[in-house]
Design a protein around this motif. Structure first.
Motif, PDB file in Angstrom:
ATOM      1  N   LEU A   1      -7.443  -5.226   5.910  1.00 24.54           N
ATOM      2  CA  LEU A   1      -7.248  -4.221   4.988  1.00 24.54           C
ATOM      3  C   LEU A   1      -7.449  -2.794   5.198  1.00 24.54           C
ATOM      4  O   LEU A   1      -6.639  -1.978   4.786  1.00 24.54           O
ATOM      5  CB  LEU A   1      -8.295  -4.548   3.764  1.00 24.54           C
ATOM      6  N   ARG A   2      -8.331  -2.635   6.098  1.00 25.75           N
ATOM      7  CA  ARG A   2      -8.766  -1.238   6.432  1.00 25.75           C
ATOM      8  C   ARG A   2      -7.373  -0.636   7.157  1.00 25.75           C
ATOM      9  O   ARG A   2      -6.958   0.498   7.119  1.00 25.75           O
ATOM     10  CB  ARG A   2      -9.709  -1.106   7.254  1.00 25.75           C
TER      11      ARG A   2
ATOM     12  N   CYS B   1      -4.246  -1.452   6.739  1.00 28.24           N
ATOM     13  CA  CYS B   1      -3.588  -1.190   6.107  1.00 28.24           C
ATOM     14  C   CYS B   1      -3.608  -0.001   5.092  1.00 28.24           C
ATOM     15  O   CYS B   1      -2.450   0.346   4.370  1.00 28.24           O
ATOM     16  CB  CYS B   1      -2.919  -2.391   5.192  1.00 28.24           C
TER      17      CYS B   1
ATOM     18  N   PHE C   1      -6.353   0.476   2.893  1.00 30.26           N
ATOM     19  CA  PHE C   1      -7.062   0.138   1.706  1.00 30.26           C
ATOM     20  C   PHE C   1      -8.450   0.333   1.997  1.00 30.26           C
ATOM     21  O   PHE C   1      -9.180   0.228   3.255  1.00 30.26           O
ATOM     22  CB  PHE C   1      -6.866  -1.489   1.439  1.00 30.26           C
ATOM     23  N   THR C   2      -9.193   1.214   1.126  1.00 31.03           N
ATOM     24  CA  THR C   2     -10.539   1.359   1.149  1.00 31.03           C
ATOM     25  C   THR C   2     -11.392   0.670   0.093  1.00 31.03           C
ATOM     26  O   THR C   2     -12.584   0.862   0.348  1.00 31.03           O
ATOM     27  CB  THR C   2     -10.777   2.918   0.966  1.00 31.03           C
ATOM     28  N   TYR C   3     -10.813  -0.114  -0.537  1.00 33.33           N
ATOM     29  CA  TYR C   3     -11.615  -0.966  -1.687  1.00 33.33           C
ATOM     30  C   TYR C   3     -10.860  -2.452  -1.907  1.00 33.33           C
ATOM     31  O   TYR C   3      -9.565  -2.429  -1.603  1.00 33.33           O
ATOM     32  CB  TYR C   3     -11.434  -0.255  -3.296  1.00 33.33           C
ATOM     33  N   TYR C   4     -11.544  -3.214  -2.364  1.00 31.14           N
ATOM     34  CA  TYR C   4     -11.062  -4.494  -2.971  1.00 31.14           C
ATOM     35  C   TYR C   4     -11.416  -4.643  -4.331  1.00 31.14           C
ATOM     36  O   TYR C   4     -12.631  -4.093  -4.690  1.00 31.14           O
ATOM     37  CB  TYR C   4     -11.533  -5.586  -1.920  1.00 31.14           C
TER      38      TYR C   4
ATOM     39  N   GLU D   1      -2.884  -0.742  -4.937  1.00 34.01           N
ATOM     40  CA  GLU D   1      -4.456  -0.733  -4.516  1.00 34.01           C
ATOM     41  C   GLU D   1      -5.240  -1.891  -4.954  1.00 34.01           C
ATOM     42  O   GLU D   1      -6.352  -1.962  -4.671  1.00 34.01           O
ATOM     43  CB  GLU D   1      -5.008   0.801  -5.194  1.00 34.01           C
TER      44      GLU D   1
ATOM     45  N   ARG E   1       0.875  -1.433   0.158  1.00 36.89           N
ATOM     46  CA  ARG E   1      -0.105  -0.091   0.151  1.00 36.89           C
ATOM     47  C   ARG E   1       0.975   1.221  -0.110  1.00 36.89           C
ATOM     48  O   ARG E   1       0.577   2.042  -0.684  1.00 36.89           O
ATOM     49  CB  ARG E   1      -0.752   0.140   1.276  1.00 36.89           C
TER      50      ARG E   1
ATOM     51  N   PHE F   1     -14.155  -2.334  -8.417  1.00 34.21           N
ATOM     52  CA  PHE F   1     -13.728  -1.956  -7.177  1.00 34.21           C
ATOM     53  C   PHE F   1     -14.957  -1.888  -6.153  1.00 34.21           C
ATOM     54  O   PHE F   1     -15.965  -1.083  -6.658  1.00 34.21           O
ATOM     55  CB  PHE F   1     -12.852  -0.647  -6.975  1.00 34.21           C
TER      56      PHE F   1
ATOM     57  N   ILE G   1      -6.176  -5.292  -5.083  1.00 28.82           N
ATOM     58  CA  ILE G   1      -6.289  -6.526  -4.247  1.00 28.82           C
ATOM     59  C   ILE G   1      -7.513  -7.009  -4.085  1.00 28.82           C
ATOM     60  O   ILE G   1      -8.342  -6.370  -4.233  1.00 28.82           O
ATOM     61  CB  ILE G   1      -5.841  -5.817  -2.607  1.00 28.82           C
TER      62      ILE G   1
END
Length: 272
Positions: A251-252, A254, A256-259, A226, A221, A269, A228
């Motif tokens: 994920l949050r 680390c 990340f806001t989307y998968y 982005e 990240r 996404f 993932i």
């Protein structure tokens, strides 16, 4: 649970699963999934042994696709089902791998390292006569070789898969120990537009963290990564979505806001 898509699933079309595809689908629906992607095994030239006869990890892709299309139609009002493959990467097989990925209209391709220089890290002999770190370094170096020579896949699966089977698993394993190798891996992934997955399957093998470990996710990240996906690596219905709550939280944490989910090899996404 914000994550409504499981993008790493195996059924009885994979040699190491006995689960009927329809049972997997029905379980996914019962769990509230909106999307599932089957990623059956295609590992060319896997070592033959008593447990893995020739072709054991080579899916009959036509038969697999036939059933998948049947269930796509049957369950289209309840869930989206995608056509994926988990391709076991080995650099010397690049020409064969390329021919295979071009032969089918996959929605999603995971590239994974189940072998390292023709040897299976599942077997204790892979670690015999050397330190655990030396074995792990050979495995991670082989991923770099794969990434330097082959790019026709979407996501690299369970980047630190080897720690499932090491003598001490991930007890002494840290990103910092292998920072030089992981940073090269992540740079190659980013350069070639290939993402990574967060794979929750390692917990079933007694690991303390998901694949890859938290510090690798944070580094990815920080480098701007982005792309993932999230996969349970389930080979039976009871493991679908296992540890997805933990994956979402990680994920949050680390950043990340989307998968991502994939259709026709194109990501879209979903908000966490």
């Amino acid at each position: 649970m914000a994550i409504k898509a499981d993008f790493h699933l195996h059924s009885s079309f994979s040699g190491d699963s006995e689960a009927p595809m329809e049972d997997m689908i029905q379980k996914g629906i019962s769990l509230g999934l909106t999307q599932m992607c089957f990623t059956e095994h295609m590992d060319f030239d896997f070592p033959v042994s008593q447990d893995t006869p020739a072709g054991f990890f080579e899916v009959n892709t036509d038969s697999y696709l036939y059933d998948l299309l049947k269930y796509q139609a049957k369950y289209r009002e309840q869930i989206q089902i995608f056509f994926g493959i988990e391709l076991g990467l080995q650099a010397y097989l690049n020409e064969l791998q390329s021919a295979y990925t071009s032969a089918y209209d996959f929605d999603f391709i995971i590239g994974s390292s189940h072998l390292c220089n023709g040897r299976d890290p599942y077997n204790a002999g892979f670690y015999t006569g050397r330190s655990e770190e030396e074995a792990y370094r050979e495995y991670f170096s082989s991923i770099i070789e794969n990434l330097e020579t082959f790019h026709d896949f979407d996501i690299y699966g369970h980047l630190d898969y080897v720690v499932r089977y090491g003598p001490n698993k991930d007890k002494n394993y840290t990103y910092e120990t292998y920072k030089d190798l992981f940073d090269r891996m992540l740079d190659l992934l980013l350069e070639n537009g290939i993402g990574i997955e967060i794979n929750t399957g390692g917990i079933r093998y007694g690991l303390k963290e998901l694949h890859p470990c938290t510090d690798v996710l944070k580094r990815y990240r920080k480098k701007g990564g982005e792309l993932i996906t999230v996969g349970s690596d389930a080979h039976r219905p009871g493991d679908i979505c296992r540890e997805f709550g933990r994956a979402e939280e990680l994920l949050r944490d680390c950043g990340f806001t989307y998968y991502a989910v994939f259709h026709k090899r194109t990501p879209s996404f979903r908000k966490l």
